[in-house]
Design a protein around this motif. Structure first.
Motif, PDB file in Angstrom:
ATOM      1  N   GLY A 122      13.783  16.371  10.017  1.00 44.16           N
ATOM      2  CA  GLY A 122      12.746  15.574   9.353  1.00 44.16           C
ATOM      3  C   GLY A 122      12.645  14.174   9.931  1.00 44.16           C
ATOM      4  N   PRO A 123      11.690  13.379   9.436  1.00 46.59           N
ATOM      5  CA  PRO A 123      11.532  12.011   9.938  1.00 46.59           C
ATOM      6  C   PRO A 123      12.772  11.173   9.666  1.00 46.59           C
ATOM      7  CG  PRO A 123      10.225  12.352   7.948  1.00 46.59           C
ATOM      8  CD  PRO A 123      10.726  13.697   8.365  1.00 46.59           C
ATOM      9  N   ALA A 124      13.153  10.339  10.618  1.00 43.33           N
ATOM     10  CA  ALA A 124      14.346   9.501  10.460  1.00 43.33           C
ATOM     11  C   ALA A 124      14.031   8.230   9.682  1.00 43.33           C
ATOM     12  CB  ALA A 124      14.923   9.148  11.824  1.00 43.33           C
ATOM     13  N   ILE A 125      12.797   7.741   9.815  1.00 41.24           N
ATOM     14  CA  ILE A 125      12.400   6.512   9.130  1.00 41.24           C
ATOM     15  C   ILE A 125      11.625   6.852   7.861  1.00 41.24           C
ATOM     16  CG2 ILE A 125      11.076   4.371   9.273  1.00 41.24           C
ATOM     17  CD1 ILE A 125      13.546   4.363  11.032  1.00 41.24           C
ATOM     18  N   PHE A 126      12.047   6.231   6.770  1.00 40.40           N
ATOM     19  CA  PHE A 126      11.424   6.425   5.469  1.00 40.40           C
ATOM     20  C   PHE A 126      10.567   5.200   5.160  1.00 40.40           C
ATOM     21  CE2 PHE A 126      11.772   5.678   0.819  1.00 40.40           C
ATOM     22  CZ  PHE A 126      11.120   6.811   0.369  1.00 40.40           C
ATOM     23  N   LYS A 127       9.328   5.415   4.808  1.00 38.76           N
ATOM     24  CA  LYS A 127       8.409   4.316   4.483  1.00 38.76           C
ATOM     25  C   LYS A 127       7.980   4.438   3.028  1.00 38.76           C
ATOM     26  CE  LYS A 127       5.662   5.527   7.860  1.00 38.76           C
ATOM     27  NZ  LYS A 127       4.510   5.536   8.806  1.00 38.76           N
ATOM     28  N   GLN A 128       7.983   3.308   2.332  1.00 43.27           N
ATOM     29  CA  GLN A 128       7.610   3.339   0.923  1.00 43.27           C
ATOM     30  C   GLN A 128       6.948   2.019   0.533  1.00 43.27           C
ATOM     31  OE1 GLN A 128      10.670   3.307  -2.386  1.00 43.27           O
ATOM     32  NE2 GLN A 128      10.021   5.457  -2.485  1.00 43.27           N
ATOM     33  N   GLU A 129       5.925   2.110  -0.307  1.00 46.47           N
ATOM     34  CA  GLU A 129       5.246   0.895  -0.761  1.00 46.47           C
ATOM     35  C   GLU A 129       6.073   0.201  -1.834  1.00 46.47           C
ATOM     36  OE1 GLU A 129       1.485   0.420  -3.442  1.00 46.47           O
ATOM     37  OE2 GLU A 129       0.759   0.522  -1.354  1.00 46.47           O
ATOM     38  N   ARG A 130       6.296  -1.090  -1.652  1.00 41.24           N
ATOM     39  CA  ARG A 130       6.987  -1.923  -2.637  1.00 41.24           C
ATOM     40  C   ARG A 130       6.122  -3.133  -2.952  1.00 41.24           C
ATOM     41  NH1 ARG A 130      12.710  -0.667  -2.892  1.00 41.24           N
ATOM     42  NH2 ARG A 130      12.825   1.518  -2.217  1.00 41.24           N
ATOM     43  N   ILE A 131       6.463  -3.821  -4.023  1.00 41.80           N
ATOM     44  CA  ILE A 131       5.736  -5.018  -4.426  1.00 41.80           C
ATOM     45  C   ILE A 131       6.517  -6.241  -3.945  1.00 41.80           C
ATOM     46  CG2 ILE A 131       4.762  -6.326  -6.336  1.00 41.80           C
ATOM     47  CD1 ILE A 131       3.453  -3.597  -5.811  1.00 41.80           C
ATOM     48  N   GLY A 132       5.827  -7.123  -3.231  1.00 43.78           N
ATOM     49  CA  GLY A 132       6.512  -8.258  -2.636  1.00 43.78           C
ATOM     50  C   GLY A 132       5.950  -9.607  -3.034  1.00 43.78           C
ATOM     51  N   TYR A 133       5.973 -10.520  -2.083  1.00 46.81           N
ATOM     52  CA  TYR A 133       5.555 -11.908  -2.312  1.00 46.81           C
ATOM     53  C   TYR A 133       4.125 -11.958  -2.845  1.00 46.81           C
ATOM     54  CZ  TYR A 133       4.671 -16.842  -1.290  1.00 46.81           C
ATOM     55  OH  TYR A 133       4.357 -18.172  -1.390  1.00 46.81           O
ATOM     56  N   GLY A 134       3.937 -12.744  -3.909  1.00 44.78           N
ATOM     57  CA  GLY A 134       2.619 -12.887  -4.508  1.00 44.78           C
ATOM     58  C   GLY A 134       2.159 -11.655  -5.275  1.00 44.78           C
ATOM     59  N   GLY A 135       3.079 -10.709  -5.504  1.00 45.86           N
ATOM     60  CA  GLY A 135       2.705  -9.483  -6.207  1.00 45.86           C
ATOM     61  C   GLY A 135       1.924  -8.513  -5.346  1.00 45.86           C
ATOM     62  N   ARG A 136       1.961  -8.746  -4.016  1.00 46.42           N
ATOM     63  CA  ARG A 136       1.203  -7.887  -3.105  1.00 46.42           C
ATOM     64  C   ARG A 136       2.073  -6.748  -2.582  1.00 46.42           C
ATOM     65  NH1 ARG A 136      -0.509 -13.138  -1.783  1.00 46.42           N
ATOM     66  NH2 ARG A 136       1.083 -13.311  -0.150  1.00 46.42           N
ATOM     67  N   PRO A 137       1.493  -5.563  -2.432  1.00 47.93           N
ATOM     68  CA  PRO A 137       2.258  -4.432  -1.898  1.00 47.93           C
ATOM     69  C   PRO A 137       2.500  -4.581  -0.405  1.00 47.93           C
ATOM     70  CG  PRO A 137      -0.013  -3.775  -2.275  1.00 47.93           C
ATOM     71  CD  PRO A 137       0.118  -5.172  -2.817  1.00 47.93           C
ATOM     72  N   PHE A 138       3.619  -4.052   0.058  1.00 51.85           N
ATOM     73  CA  PHE A 138       3.920  -4.004   1.486  1.00 51.85           C
ATOM     74  C   PHE A 138       4.717  -2.727   1.756  1.00 51.85           C
ATOM     75  CE2 PHE A 138       7.805  -5.688  -0.223  1.00 51.85           C
ATOM     76  CZ  PHE A 138       8.807  -5.307   0.658  1.00 51.85           C
ATOM     77  N   THR A 139       4.816  -2.364   3.018  1.00 56.23           N
ATOM     78  CA  THR A 139       5.552  -1.165   3.395  1.00 56.23           C
ATOM     79  C   THR A 139       6.980  -1.519   3.759  1.00 56.23           C
ATOM     80  OG1 THR A 139       3.550  -0.103   4.243  1.00 56.23           O
ATOM     81  CG2 THR A 139       5.660   0.810   4.963  1.00 56.23           C
TER      82      THR A 139
END
Length: 197
Positions: free
Chosen positions: A41-58
Motif C-alpha cells: 500500500g501507499p507509504a505516505i498517509f495524507k489527512q486533512e487537519r485544522i491548522g492556523y486560523g482554523g484553516r484546513p491543511f494536509t
C-alpha cells in the motif's frame, strides 16, 4: 511572544526542517521501502487537519495502519494495541517515526516544531462543543512537538483531548522561544531513551 521571538521561532523551523529532511533522508528511504514491502500500500498517509486560523491543511505521515482502517469513512482514534496497526506501523508509532514527513509541513509553514497537535474537524467539533476555548489555538501554527503530547501521550479518549486542550492553552499564554527549545529537548531525550508516550 515578541516579534523577535516569533522571527527566531520561524527561522528555527526553516533551518531545522531543512536539516532534518537532509539528515533523516536515509531513514525516509528505508521506512518507505519497509512499508511498501509489508503490504504494497501507499507509504505516505495524507489527512486533512485544522491548522492556523482554523484553516484546513494536509498533514503527512508514514502510514502506520492498514489501508482499510477507516474504509467506512467514520473517523476513529488510534488506541493502544489497535488491531488496525501494521507490524511496521506499530514500531513506527511507538517510536514516533511515523511523524517524520511532517518536517515538510514545518518547512512549508503549515506547522511549527512546537505547538498544539493538529486535529481533524470531526474531533475539533466535538471538543469545541464542550470547551469553545479550543478556537483560541487557531492563533498558533500546529506543532510537531508539544508538552501535551509529551506528558499526556496520544489522545485516544475525550478526557485526554480536554486535558491536552488545557495544556495547549497554557502553552498559548506562556510560550517563549526558550520554552520551545526546552520542549524540543525533552521530547528528543524521551524518544531517544525509548520512553513510550
Amino acid at each position: 511572544m515578541t516579534k523577535r521571538a516569533a522571527f527566531a521561532k520561524r527561522s528555527f523551523d526553516l533551518f531545522g526542517s531543512i536539516l532534518g529532511l537532509i539528515v533523516f533522508s536515509p531513514a525516509f528511504a528505508a521506512i518507505y521501502l519497509l512499508i511498501k514491502h509489508e503490504d504494497g500500500g501507499p507509504a505516505i498517509f495524507k489527512q486533512e487537519r485544522i491548522g492556523y486560523g482554523g484553516r484546513p491543511f494536509t498533514l503527512y505521515k508514514f502510514r502506520s495502519m492498514e489501508v482499510s482502517s477507516e474504509q467506512d469513512g467514520h473517523p476513529v482514534l488510534c488506541r493502544k494495541n489497535d488491531e488496525r496497526l501494521t507490524r511496521i506501523g506499530r514500531f513506527l508509532r511507538e517510536h514516533h517515526l511515523d511523524e517524520l514527513p511532517q518536517l515538510w509541513n514545518v518547512l512549508t509553514g503549515k506547522m511549527s516544531f512546537v505547538g498544539p497537535r493538529p486535529e481533524r474537524k470531526f474531533f475539533v467539533d466535538q471538543i469545541t462543543s464542550i470547551n469553545a476555548n479550543y478556537e483560541l489555538l487557531y492563533r498558533l501554527r500546529p506543532g510537531l512537538f508539544s508538552l501535551a503530547t509529551l506528558y499526556n501521550g496520544y489522545t485516544d479518549t475525550m478526557d485526554k483531548m480536554l486535558e491536552r486542550l488545557r495544556m495547549d492553552l497554557d502553552y498559548l499564554y506562556n510560550r517563549t522561544f526558550r520554552l520551545d527549545l526546552k520542549i524540543i529537548y525533552l521530547t528528543a531525550v524521551s524518544i531517544l531513551s525509548g520512553k513510550k508516550f
